[in-house]
Write an enzyme that holds these catalytic residues in place. Structure first.
Site, PDB file in Angstrom:
ATOM      1  N   LYS A 203       0.813  -1.161  -0.148  1.00 19.40           N
ATOM      2  CA  LYS A 203       0.089   0.068  -0.012  1.00 19.40           C
ATOM      3  C   LYS A 203       0.876   1.101   0.070  1.00 19.40           C
ATOM      4  CE  LYS A 203      -3.461   2.385   2.470  1.00 19.40           C
ATOM      5  NZ  LYS A 203      -4.458   2.404   3.585  1.00 19.40           N
ATOM      6  N   ARG A 213     -11.122  10.182   2.197  1.00 18.24           N
ATOM      7  CA  ARG A 213     -11.070  10.885   3.498  1.00 18.24           C
ATOM      8  C   ARG A 213     -12.134  11.646   3.660  1.00 18.24           C
ATOM      9  NH1 ARG A 213      -4.658  11.405   2.970  1.00 18.24           N
ATOM     10  NH2 ARG A 213      -4.078   9.215   3.356  1.00 18.24           N
ATOM     11  N   LYS A 228       1.390   9.982   5.698  1.00 19.85           N
ATOM     12  CA  LYS A 228       1.469   8.932   6.043  1.00 19.85           C
ATOM     13  C   LYS A 228       2.787   8.036   5.448  1.00 19.85           C
ATOM     14  CE  LYS A 228      -3.365   8.218   6.721  1.00 19.85           C
ATOM     15  NZ  LYS A 228      -4.596   7.327   6.584  1.00 19.85           N
ATOM     16  N   GLU A 244       7.458  -6.746   0.971  1.00 20.70           N
ATOM     17  CA  GLU A 244       6.373  -6.522   1.750  1.00 20.70           C
ATOM     18  C   GLU A 244       5.322  -7.934   1.691  1.00 20.70           C
ATOM     19  OE1 GLU A 244       5.084  -4.824   4.136  1.00 20.70           O
ATOM     20  OE2 GLU A 244       6.196  -2.877   4.231  1.00 20.70           O
ATOM     21  N   LYS A 259      -2.428  -1.442  -3.537  1.00 17.57           N
ATOM     22  CA  LYS A 259      -3.040  -0.252  -3.721  1.00 17.57           C
ATOM     23  C   LYS A 259      -2.291   0.925  -3.617  1.00 17.57           C
ATOM     24  CE  LYS A 259      -6.390   2.036  -0.356  1.00 17.57           C
ATOM     25  NZ  LYS A 259      -6.713   1.896   1.113  1.00 17.57           N
ATOM     26  N   SER A 285     -10.544   5.695  -4.290  1.00 18.18           N
ATOM     27  CA  SER A 285     -11.457   6.722  -4.500  1.00 18.18           C
ATOM     28  C   SER A 285     -11.048   7.676  -5.492  1.00 18.18           C
ATOM     29  CB  SER A 285     -11.791   7.421  -3.118  1.00 18.18           C
ATOM     30  OG  SER A 285     -10.308   7.894  -2.557  1.00 18.18           O
ATOM     31  N   TYR A 324     -15.547   0.835  -6.165  1.00 20.40           N
ATOM     32  CA  TYR A 324     -16.857   1.451  -5.665  1.00 20.40           C
ATOM     33  C   TYR A 324     -17.831   1.410  -7.127  1.00 20.40           C
ATOM     34  CZ  TYR A 324     -13.985   3.561  -2.254  1.00 20.40           C
ATOM     35  OH  TYR A 324     -13.032   3.967  -1.183  1.00 20.40           O
TER      36      TYR A 324
HETATM   37  C1  PBG Z   1      -6.490   3.725   5.664  1.00 20.22           C
HETATM   38  C2  PBG Z   1      -7.453   3.372   4.344  1.00 20.22           C
HETATM   39  C3  PBG Z   1      -7.503   4.491   3.227  1.00 20.22           C
HETATM   40  C4  PBG Z   1      -8.370   3.816   2.383  1.00 20.22           C
HETATM   41  C5  PBG Z   1      -8.765   2.743   2.861  1.00 20.22           C
HETATM   42  N1  PBG Z   1      -8.124   2.532   4.037  1.00 20.22           N
HETATM   43  C6  PBG Z   1      -6.980   5.792   3.187  1.00 20.22           C
HETATM   44  C7  PBG Z   1      -5.266   5.981   3.551  1.00 20.22           C
HETATM   45  O1  PBG Z   1      -4.628   5.142   3.765  1.00 20.22           O
HETATM   46  O2  PBG Z   1      -5.043   7.237   3.961  1.00 20.22           O
HETATM   47  C8  PBG Z   1      -8.289   4.621   0.800  1.00 20.22           C
HETATM   48  C9  PBG Z   1      -9.366   4.051   0.137  1.00 20.22           C
HETATM   49  C10 PBG Z   1      -9.860   4.773  -1.004  1.00 20.22           C
HETATM   50  O3  PBG Z   1      -9.202   5.850  -1.368  1.00 20.22           O
HETATM   51  O4  PBG Z   1     -10.780   4.387  -1.753  1.00 20.22           O
HETATM   52  N2  PBG Z   1      -6.656   2.756   6.501  1.00 20.22           N
END
Ligand code: PBG
Length: 335
Positions: A203, A213, A228, A244, A259, A285, A324
């Site tokens: 990720k 968010r 992050k 990983e 991701k 998203s 989605y």
């Molecule tokens: C955080 C988390 C995120 C998403 C899923 N779980 C955002 C992040 O890591 O800041 C993002 C999902 C998306 O953007 O559709 N645990």
């Protein structure tokens, strides 16, 4: 693949295999079906069936009752699973994400309602603290640092609680070290040996999570806060993704995930080639928002672009995609 063609044009005319639909279908190398989709949804604590998410047109935060309806919809459409994320009221958030451990919180209630409504549909829960923390980080924040092992302890507590609620797949999205092994051990000890783990193995610290968010109402990181990057991966790296994934498999992950999705298909491909383990990608998203924004401006043909974006994951070697678009795509694919 490595053999040079025996002949060239005009003996070889690749267009011969493209001239009609029947032959295109016959030589197609990858297939996208509703069975490849995991529908990501956001649930909120209130009664309102749907609260639209502005930055993700066509999606909405759902009430628990609406989520149960979504599970029935998924079943009817042939979508095998739903991934559920929470929108938590700001007043319930604190710096350690205490609300994450409420067995009557919105996630556990949604899991129970969905399993009641359509037990044949798999439910995947996000194991992560960020929807519950006041600072929006995925871990315990102390003196400007995210504590790894203290966070893992909280994640284990959260994951076992989700398993108790009836969740089928735990999907830790936090990127702490060692959390997959800790979750696996705790699940065994609690008698949940059949609960699966899909690790967010690779990720990346990505800008493409922005609209999420907004959807879950988590703190905007940035100015004043740090990002992050101390736990999510550097978008410049690819060998690190393999390390990983290897670790998560060794710790007991049943499936792994890359991701974001579309900008990281090279990572998907490497993981698929290196490990014989079901590999998923999350069409996040920001990817959703980009497609919809362009379509709404008339710059893209919406339906075609959606299906092509999903097909790309299958071509890259994914077992499936978290998206989605799932119900919409399943309808287009004519379940
Ligand atoms: C955080 C988390 C995120 C998403 C899923 N779980 C955002 C992040 O890591 O800041 C993002 C999902 C998306 O953007 O559709 N645990």
């Amino acid at each position: 693949m490595s053999k040079a063609p025996l002949a060239a044009y005009p003996a070889l005319r690749p267009r011969r295999l493209r001239q009609q639909d029947w032959i295109r279908r016959l030589v197609r190398e990858s297939v996208l079906t509703p069975a490849d989709l995991i529908w990501s949804i956001v649930v909120h604590e209130g009664e309102e069936a749907e609260i639209p998410v502005a930055s993700m047109p066509g999606t909405a935060r759902m009430s628990v009752a609406r989520a149960a309806e979504a599970a029935r919809q998924a079943r009817a459409l042939g979508v095998p699973a739903i991934a559920v994320f929470p929108f938590i009221d700001g007043v319930k958030k604190d710096d350690r994400g205490t609300a994450a451990h409420d067995p009557d919180g919105v996630i556990c209630r949604a899991v129970r309602a969905m399993k009641d409504a359509a037990p044949e549909v798999g439910i995947m829960c996000d194991v992560a603290l960020d929807p519950f923390t006041s600072h929006g980080h995925d871990g315990v924040l102390e003196h400007g640092r995210i504590l790894n092992d203290a966070t893992v302890e909280l994640l284990v507590k959260q994951g076992v609680m989700q398993a108790e609620a009836g969740c089928d797949i735990l999907a830790p999205s936090d990127m702490m070290d060692g959390r997959v092994g800790a979750l696996r051990t705790a699940l065994e000890q609690a008698g949940h040996q059949d609960v699966m783990i899909m690790a967010y193995a690779a990720k990346y610290a990505s800008a493409f999570y922005g609209p999420y968010r907004d959807a879950i109402g988590s703190a905007k990181l940035g100015a004043g806060q740090f990002d992050k990057k101390t736990y999510q991966m550097d978008p410049a790296n690819t060998d690190e993704a393999l390390r990983e994934v290897a670790l998560d498999i060794a710790e007991g992950a049943d499936m792994v995930m890359v991701k974001p999705g579309m900008p990281y298909l090279d990572i998907v491909r490497r993981v698929v080639e290196a490990f014989a383990v079901p590999t998923f990608a999350f069409q996040v998203s920001g990817e959703y928002a980009m497609l919809m924004a362009a379509a709404q401006n008339g710059w893209l043909e919406e339906d075609r672009a959606i299906l092509e974006s999903l097909q790309a994951f299958k071509r890259a070697g994914c077992a499936g995609v978290i998206t989605y678009f799932a119900p919409r795509a399943a309808r287009m694919l004519g379940a």
